[in-house]
Scaffold this motif. Sequence first.
Motif, short mmCIF file in Angstrom:
data_model
loop_
_atom_site.label_atom_id
_atom_site.label_comp_id
_atom_site.label_asym_id
_atom_site.label_seq_id
_atom_site.Cartn_x
_atom_site.Cartn_y
_atom_site.Cartn_z
N ARG A 191 0.77 -1.14 -0.07
CA ARG A 191 0.04 0.00 0.13
C ARG A 191 0.93 1.32 0.00
O ARG A 191 1.74 1.30 0.58
N SER A 202 -3.62 2.96 -1.10
CA SER A 202 -4.02 2.07 -2.42
C SER A 202 -3.32 1.10 -2.70
O SER A 202 -1.89 1.11 -2.23
N GLU A 222 -6.87 -2.45 -6.55
CA GLU A 222 -8.22 -2.34 -6.12
C GLU A 222 -9.07 -1.51 -6.96
O GLU A 222 -8.51 -0.66 -7.98
N SER A 260 -12.80 2.36 -4.13
CA SER A 260 -13.11 1.34 -3.17
C SER A 260 -12.63 1.57 -1.65
O SER A 260 -13.25 1.38 -0.52
N ARG A 261 -11.61 2.26 -1.48
CA ARG A 261 -10.96 2.50 -0.06
C ARG A 261 -11.90 3.56 0.53
O ARG A 261 -12.20 3.62 1.80
N TYR A 291 -10.43 -1.99 4.96
CA TYR A 291 -10.52 -3.09 4.27
C TYR A 291 -11.56 -4.05 4.92
O TYR A 291 -11.30 -4.36 6.30
N GLN A 325 -6.08 -12.14 2.65
CA GLN A 325 -5.51 -10.82 2.97
C GLN A 325 -4.28 -11.11 3.89
O GLN A 325 -3.22 -10.32 3.54
N PHE A 342 -5.60 -10.22 -2.01
CA PHE A 342 -6.16 -9.24 -1.93
C PHE A 342 -7.74 -10.05 -2.55
O PHE A 342 -7.75 -10.99 -3.21
N PRO A 398 -11.96 -9.10 -2.73
CA PRO A 398 -12.72 -7.91 -2.76
C PRO A 398 -13.74 -8.10 -1.49
O PRO A 398 -14.22 -8.90 -1.04
#
Length: 172
Positions: free
Chosen positions: A10, A69, A104, A108-109, A116, A127, A132, A134
Amino acid sequence: MINRVVLVGRLTKNPELRYTPNGVAVTSFTIAVNRPFSNQQGERDADFIPVVVWRRQAENAANFLQKGSLAGVDGRIQTRNYENNEGRRVYVTEVVADSVQFLEPKGSRNANGGNYAPSSPSASANQQRGGFAPSNNNAMNGASQDQGAPSFDDPFAGDSKPIDISDDDLPF
C-alpha cells in the motif's frame, strides 16, 4: 545477471508527479510491504520501499493511485548517489518500476471508510497472506446508492447468460 523485483503493498502517501526539463513524466511514491513473519512482540513489521515510475505509467500512477491504495510493482532495484547541499555523498536505493498494477477498484477505499472489509474467513486469511479479496459490502452499497454514490456490485453476478463481447472490443 538478474535484477528483478515484484512487490505488492500500500502507498504511504499520495504519489508525486514531476516533469523533467525535457517534459518526461516521473512519479515517486513509497510502498509499504508487510513482512511474512511476526517480530518478537507478535506484530508484523513492514518495509517502506521507494518507487520511481517514468513516462505514461508515471502519469497513470499519479492520476489513479492515492495514499493507502493497494498496488503491485514490477521493476528493478537501482542505486544512485549525489552530493547534497552540505557537501556529503548521499546514497539512494529505489525500485524503478517497469509496470504498476492497480489492485483495487478506483474509489473502493473511500467507499468503505478507508478500511478493508474481507467478505469471508477465507478472504481474511488470503489478505493476511498478502493477497487481495474484494469486500462484500451489499448493505453499504445499498445505502450509498440512495446518496448517489457509485455502487461496486459485480455487474455479472447472478446472471447465468453468456457474455457477448465482440473481438473488436478486446484489447489484444
